[in-house]
Design a protein around this motif. Structure first.
Motif, PDB file in Angstrom:
ATOM      1  N   ILE A  69      61.989  33.277  44.663  1.00 41.06           N
ATOM      2  CA  ILE A  69      61.648  34.662  44.322  1.00 41.06           C
ATOM      3  C   ILE A  69      62.203  35.021  42.947  1.00 41.06           C
ATOM      4  CG2 ILE A  69      62.048  37.089  44.945  1.00 41.06           C
ATOM      5  CD1 ILE A  69      62.122  36.153  47.895  1.00 41.06           C
ATOM      6  N   GLU A  70      63.449  34.673  42.707  1.00 45.56           N
ATOM      7  CA  GLU A  70      64.095  35.019  41.434  1.00 45.56           C
ATOM      8  C   GLU A  70      63.446  34.302  40.260  1.00 45.56           C
ATOM      9  OE1 GLU A  70      68.208  34.127  42.138  1.00 45.56           O
ATOM     10  OE2 GLU A  70      68.629  36.150  42.923  1.00 45.56           O
ATOM     11  N   GLN A  71      62.871  33.138  40.513  1.00 49.78           N
ATOM     12  CA  GLN A  71      62.204  32.394  39.436  1.00 49.78           C
ATOM     13  C   GLN A  71      60.738  32.787  39.301  1.00 49.78           C
ATOM     14  OE1 GLN A  71      63.265  28.324  40.432  1.00 49.78           O
ATOM     15  NE2 GLN A  71      65.368  28.611  39.690  1.00 49.78           N
ATOM     16  N   GLU A  72      60.388  33.915  39.950  1.00 48.56           N
ATOM     17  CA  GLU A  72      59.125  34.628  39.757  1.00 48.56           C
ATOM     18  C   GLU A  72      57.886  33.876  40.224  1.00 48.56           C
ATOM     19  OE1 GLU A  72      59.108  35.852  35.661  1.00 48.56           O
ATOM     20  OE2 GLU A  72      60.537  37.461  36.045  1.00 48.56           O
ATOM     21  N   HIS A  73      58.052  33.032  41.229  1.00 48.04           N
ATOM     22  CA  HIS A  73      56.882  32.449  41.871  1.00 48.04           C
ATOM     23  C   HIS A  73      56.282  33.477  42.820  1.00 48.04           C
ATOM     24  CE1 HIS A  73      57.711  28.448  40.294  1.00 48.04           C
ATOM     25  NE2 HIS A  73      58.986  28.620  40.645  1.00 48.04           N
ATOM     26  N   SER A  76      62.884  40.541  60.581  1.00 48.72           N
ATOM     27  CA  SER A  76      62.334  39.691  59.515  1.00 48.72           C
ATOM     28  C   SER A  76      62.096  40.500  58.250  1.00 48.72           C
ATOM     29  CB  SER A  76      61.027  39.046  59.982  1.00 48.72           C
ATOM     30  OG  SER A  76      61.238  38.247  61.122  1.00 48.72           O
ATOM     31  N   PHE A  77      61.524  41.687  58.394  1.00 51.12           N
ATOM     32  CA  PHE A  77      61.331  42.551  57.224  1.00 51.12           C
ATOM     33  C   PHE A  77      62.669  42.879  56.566  1.00 51.12           C
ATOM     34  CE2 PHE A  77      56.980  44.066  58.721  1.00 51.12           C
ATOM     35  CZ  PHE A  77      56.318  43.615  57.594  1.00 51.12           C
ATOM     36  N   GLY A  78      63.692  43.133  57.374  1.00 53.29           N
ATOM     37  CA  GLY A  78      64.997  43.429  56.806  1.00 53.29           C
ATOM     38  C   GLY A  78      65.495  42.292  55.937  1.00 53.29           C
ATOM     39  N   ALA A  79      65.346  41.046  56.415  1.00 60.86           N
ATOM     40  CA  ALA A  79      65.821  39.881  55.665  1.00 60.86           C
ATOM     41  C   ALA A  79      65.001  39.639  54.405  1.00 60.86           C
ATOM     42  CB  ALA A  79      65.783  38.645  56.566  1.00 60.86           C
ATOM     43  N   LEU A  98      61.556  40.190  48.544  1.00 63.67           N
ATOM     44  CA  LEU A  98      60.139  39.869  48.734  1.00 63.67           C
ATOM     45  C   LEU A  98      59.381  41.110  49.173  1.00 63.67           C
ATOM     46  CD1 LEU A  98      58.185  37.383  48.756  1.00 63.67           C
ATOM     47  CD2 LEU A  98      58.494  37.343  51.239  1.00 63.67           C
ATOM     48  N   PRO A  99      58.290  41.473  48.472  1.00 62.60           N
ATOM     49  CA  PRO A  99      57.490  42.642  48.874  1.00 62.60           C
ATOM     50  C   PRO A  99      56.884  42.450  50.265  1.00 62.60           C
ATOM     51  CG  PRO A  99      56.920  41.939  46.646  1.00 62.60           C
ATOM     52  CD  PRO A  99      57.781  40.864  47.230  1.00 62.60           C
ATOM     53  N   ASP A 100      56.753  43.524  51.025  1.00 68.80           N
ATOM     54  CA  ASP A 100      56.206  43.461  52.386  1.00 68.80           C
ATOM     55  C   ASP A 100      54.809  42.858  52.427  1.00 68.80           C
ATOM     56  OD1 ASP A 100      58.533  44.655  53.162  1.00 68.80           O
ATOM     57  OD2 ASP A 100      57.629  46.557  53.796  1.00 68.80           O
ATOM     58  N   ALA A 101      54.044  43.051  51.355  1.00 64.46           N
ATOM     59  CA  ALA A 101      52.662  42.553  51.337  1.00 64.46           C
ATOM     60  C   ALA A 101      52.597  41.031  51.405  1.00 64.46           C
ATOM     61  CB  ALA A 101      51.948  43.046  50.073  1.00 64.46           C
ATOM     62  N   TYR A 102      53.700  40.372  51.095  1.00 64.60           N
ATOM     63  CA  TYR A 102      53.723  38.906  51.096  1.00 64.60           C
ATOM     64  C   TYR A 102      54.354  38.336  52.369  1.00 64.60           C
ATOM     65  CZ  TYR A 102      52.534  39.312  46.127  1.00 64.60           C
ATOM     66  OH  TYR A 102      51.909  39.610  44.945  1.00 64.60           O
ATOM     67  N   LYS A 155      74.056  36.911  54.446  1.00 67.35           N
ATOM     68  CA  LYS A 155      73.708  38.312  54.712  1.00 67.35           C
ATOM     69  C   LYS A 155      72.258  38.443  55.164  1.00 67.35           C
ATOM     70  CE  LYS A 155      77.172  40.436  51.671  1.00 67.35           C
ATOM     71  NZ  LYS A 155      77.401  41.243  50.450  1.00 67.35           N
ATOM     72  N   ALA A 156      71.376  37.599  54.609  1.00 67.36           N
ATOM     73  CA  ALA A 156      69.972  37.626  55.032  1.00 67.36           C
ATOM     74  C   ALA A 156      69.848  37.210  56.504  1.00 67.36           C
ATOM     75  CB  ALA A 156      69.137  36.697  54.149  1.00 67.36           C
ATOM     76  N   ILE A 157      70.615  36.208  56.914  1.00 68.72           N
ATOM     77  CA  ILE A 157      70.603  35.768  58.313  1.00 68.72           C
ATOM     78  C   ILE A 157      71.104  36.887  59.231  1.00 68.72           C
ATOM     79  CG2 ILE A 157      71.565  34.116  59.970  1.00 68.72           C
ATOM     80  CD1 ILE A 157      71.708  32.078  57.658  1.00 68.72           C
ATOM     81  N   PHE A 158      72.084  37.656  58.750  1.00 68.48           N
ATOM     82  CA  PHE A 158      72.659  38.733  59.564  1.00 68.48           C
ATOM     83  C   PHE A 158      71.636  39.804  59.950  1.00 68.48           C
ATOM     84  CE2 PHE A 158      77.368  38.317  58.052  1.00 68.48           C
ATOM     85  CZ  PHE A 158      77.468  37.132  58.769  1.00 68.48           C
ATOM     86  N   PHE A 159      70.543  39.907  59.193  1.00 72.34           N
ATOM     87  CA  PHE A 159      69.519  40.886  59.541  1.00 72.34           C
ATOM     88  C   PHE A 159      68.849  40.544  60.876  1.00 72.34           C
ATOM     89  CE2 PHE A 159      69.954  42.161  55.135  1.00 72.34           C
ATOM     90  CZ  PHE A 159      69.718  43.531  55.187  1.00 72.34           C
ATOM     91  N   HIS A 160      68.955  39.299  61.284  1.00 73.30           N
ATOM     92  CA  HIS A 160      68.379  38.894  62.577  1.00 73.30           C
ATOM     93  C   HIS A 160      69.424  39.151  63.660  1.00 73.30           C
ATOM     94  CE1 HIS A 160      64.685  37.143  60.937  1.00 73.30           C
ATOM     95  NE2 HIS A 160      65.442  36.832  59.894  1.00 73.30           N
ATOM     96  N   GLN A 161      69.689  40.429  63.870  1.00 72.09           N
ATOM     97  CA  GLN A 161      70.787  40.863  64.723  1.00 72.09           C
ATOM     98  C   GLN A 161      70.606  40.449  66.184  1.00 72.09           C
ATOM     99  OE1 GLN A 161      73.624  42.374  63.523  1.00 72.09           O
ATOM    100  NE2 GLN A 161      74.407  42.017  65.578  1.00 72.09           N
ATOM    101  N   SER A 162      69.349  40.399  66.660  1.00 79.07           N
ATOM    102  CA  SER A 162      69.134  40.035  68.059  1.00 79.07           C
ATOM    103  C   SER A 162      69.489  38.578  68.336  1.00 79.07           C
ATOM    104  CB  SER A 162      67.675  40.293  68.463  1.00 79.07           C
ATOM    105  OG  SER A 162      66.802  39.374  67.826  1.00 79.07           O
ATOM    106  N   GLN A 163      69.616  37.779  67.273  1.00 82.90           N
ATOM    107  CA  GLN A 163      69.942  36.361  67.424  1.00 82.90           C
ATOM    108  C   GLN A 163      71.404  36.076  67.090  1.00 82.90           C
ATOM    109  OE1 GLN A 163      67.335  34.400  68.777  1.00 82.90           O
ATOM    110  NE2 GLN A 163      66.803  36.565  68.965  1.00 82.90           N
TER     111      GLN A 163
END
Length: 656
Positions: A405-409, A479-482, A488-492, A600-608
């Motif tokens: 994402i940061e490398q603009e792909h 998933s959206f939270g992560a 990453l935009p929601d549209a993707y 921190k991205a993994i932490f958004f999957h709180q139910s897991q």
């Protein structure tokens, strides 16, 4: 023995008789009897193909007995390993008129206590996968009864043994193997002469069964099982093992000594037994892992890489410090003789590993890509990350995801399944009650109904559609939270909710046209230059394997599309295991800050988190497993003499 040798030519080393005739095993790879191996074995590229071969052997035995007007007495196994065997037997019955009218069956085991109607029971399993679909007589089916009273259990086991003897003994016994080395439920400590009896299950056995029971606390602690002595009396034994999780115990069983600590090792004393393996289950066998220790071998580039990395790790030296003596002392003199000296070998291997490392997983713009794992053009690629469950992406390649994402792909992520089964009822109630509290009074009826159903749900019951939808929405929101956290935009972000997964139980359906159409449509829409997919094949019948097989099928269907010719597929591993160093073709180093952001991205999957339903036998949380695995990969690179990084995510390219 070459890979195109017939199945019948593979001899049982104990009695020098063909263990089965007139069936080809051209896909099996070679069988070489070595001083290390004490049980005859064959290795197949595919567990599905191997299962078909086993089913054909059983079918041939049934027909042979029918021609003699004799009963065919089969000992049958349960679990994930024989599923495809039974599937093929059903196909042979329906499409090729294979009759089971002369078949008598005795199942190995059953949980205790266990009702026959329980979907986790082996009685249910056998009828679901075999008996309901063939013409076997009900009176000829014998499965240990998990409902027998405790006071009658001892006599019941004696009677089960007597029934087997009265039928003339087992003509053929099909076995799987547990990671404790158990066959049936004969756990470590079982005696060679043991007979049908009740037994206490090992913790690891219960842990492996936990997904089917929605948690280890629901797995029975006892079982009824045929004994080692009972199994050993079978005239013919075939034992199956699929997937890398079985590799260690397969090696112990085939190459180790006979010991009660590995009950399957008792089979070394049987004169007509064959281990049937897929490549991952066989990967720890000496002739597969280190063939240069067995005898002369063909030094392909892959074997050279494997051997030199193994040698470096064995003598605990960086690759560039390996000497001629190191090679000669560890069975690699043939390689040294072929190459001339260790200097060139070491330099070449060091450069090969160095060239796998890149901070530009999408390719580095305006850079020479001759020795880089990815192409430099186009500079901004269309990328599709496939995640079997709604957290595999960040757990397995969260750092690479962030880097792309940061490398603009133009990065897209697609969650192939809803992941709803992995949300606990308690977690669902928590979210449902939040929803209830923000809804107007006149709109609370449906959510109240869901809460009531969750609280009244019986043990092991399959969730209603409404509950599954709620649980799927929980995973979707996480998933959206992560992905938003990674930028990453929601549209993707795409949710395929593939139908094969939506059974409401651990057992999934095979993928079908609706599944392939959904994935094909997405790929044709995005036209990716890169696809990242989960290559974790720990469970040959698990969700990851189905999702990967589905991808391979879709890629085959699309191979004539112009964009597919420029599409590269990179496979990552799940939370359970990493690629071996010699298999890694792209290694993406992570900085300490990137490791933290991945966490921190993994932490958004709180139910897991904090009480995940499918923990396995590893008590660490998923983020800890992933982090430590990435750090260990970096340490291995450093120990081989490469630069020291905080962590590395690894990928292997799939060439299609």
């Amino acid at each position: 023995m070459s890979s195109d040798t017939t199945y019948g030519a593979a001899l049982n080393k104990n009695n020098a008789k063909p263990f089965y005739k007139d069936i080809s095993y051209r896909e099996a790879g070679k069988f070489e009897e070595t001083r290390f191996e004490k049980i005859h074995n064959v290795i197949f590229k595919s567990s599905d193909y191997a299962s078909i071969i086993i089913a054909q052997e059983i079918a041939s035995l049934i027909k042979e007995k029918q021609a003699k007007q004799e009963y065919c007495v089969l000992g049958l196994a349960t679990g994930s390993s024989p599923i495809k065997v039974y599937e093929e037997l059903v196909r042979l019955h329906k499409e090729e008129n294979l009759s089971f009218s002369n078949v008598i069956t005795f199942n190995l085991d059953e949980y205790y206590p266990m009702k026959k109607s329980n979907v986790q029971s082996y009685h249910y399993f056998m009828h679901e996968h075999l008996f309901n679909h063939v013409d076997i007589l009900s009176e000829n089916v014998h499965i240990p009864d998990g409902t027998i009273s405790q006071e009658n259990l001892h006599q019941y086991c004696i009677d089960y043994e007597l029934k087997i003897n009265a039928a003339g003994g087992l003509d053929f016994q099909l076995l799987g193997i547990g990671r404790t080395g158990h066959i049936g439920f004969n756990e470590p400590g079982s005696h060679y002469n043991s007979v049908t009896r009740s037994i206490t299950l090992d913790h690891l056995t219960r842990s492996d069964a936990a997904p089917a029971f929605f948690g280890i606390e629901n797995v029975p602690k006892k079982a009824i099982t045929m004994g080692i002595g009972t199994i050993q009396k079978a005239k013919r034994i075939v034992i199956m093992a699929w997937g890398h999780k079985k590799a260690d115990v397969v090696k112990e069983t085939i190459e180790g000594g006979v010991t009660s600590e590995v009950p399957a090792s008792y089979l070394q004393h049987h004169n007509n037994v064959t281990f049937v393996l897929d490549q991952e289950a066989a990967e720890q066998l000496t002739r597969i892992k280190t063939p240069w220790l067995v005898g002369p071998c063909r030094w392909s580039d892959k074997i050279k890489s494997k051997a030199i990395i193994w040698l470096s790790q064995k003598v605990q030296k960086p690759i560039l410090k390996l000497t001629d003596k190191d090679y000669n002392d560890h069975g690699m003199s043939g390689l040294l003789a072929e190459e001339g000296s260790c200097y060139e070998l070491n330099i070449k291997m060091f450069n090969t590993l160095q060239h796998t490392i890149t901070g530009w997983p999408g390719g580095k713009p305006n850079a020479d890509d001759t020795n880089r794992p990815e192409r430099n053009t186009p500079h901004k690629k269309r990328i599709l990350i496939l995640s079997p469950h709604p957290d595999d992406d960040v757990i397995s390649m969260g750092g690479t995801f962030l880097r792309l994402i940061e490398q603009e792909h133009k990065v897209h992520v697609a969650y192939q399944t809803s992941g709803n089964i992995a949300v606990s009822d308690e977690e669902a109630i928590k979210y449902a009650e939040v929803i209830k509290n923000i809804l107007p009074e006149d709109e609370k009826y449906d959510i109240n109904s869901i809460i009531t159903d969750l609280k009244k749900k019986k043990e092991h019951a399959i969730d209603s559609i409404e509950i599954r939808n709620l649980k799927g929405l929980i995973r979707r929101g996480e998933s959206f939270g992560a992905t938003r956290f990674l930028g990453l935009p929601d549209a993707y972000v795409h949710f395929l909710d593939l139908p094969f997964y939506e059974t409401g139980s651990v057992k999934k359906n095979p993928y079908g046209k609706e599944d392939s159409d959904a994935l094909s449509k997405l790929i044709k829409t995005i036209k990716p230059h890169q696809i990242y997919a989960a290559g974790d094949l720990a469970d040959p019948h698990g969700t990851h394997k189905v999702c990967l097989d589905l991808l391979f099928k879709v890629l085959e269907d699309l191979k004539e599309e112009e964009f597919i010719k420029d599409c590269w597929v990179w496979l990552y591993r799940g939370a359970w295991q990493e690629w071996d160093i010699h298999d890694i073709e792209m290694a993406v180093p992570l900085s300490p800050d990137e490791v933290l952001k991945k966490r921190k991205a993994i932490f958004f999957h709180q139910s897991q988190k904090d009480g995940v339903m499918f923990q396995g036998d590893d008590s660490r949380e998923f983020w800890v497993r992933a982090e430590e695995r990435n750090q260990q990969t970096a340490q291995k690179y450093h120990q081989l003499g490469l630069a020291e990084y905080e962590a590395i995510e690894a990928f292997k390219r799939y060439h299609f």
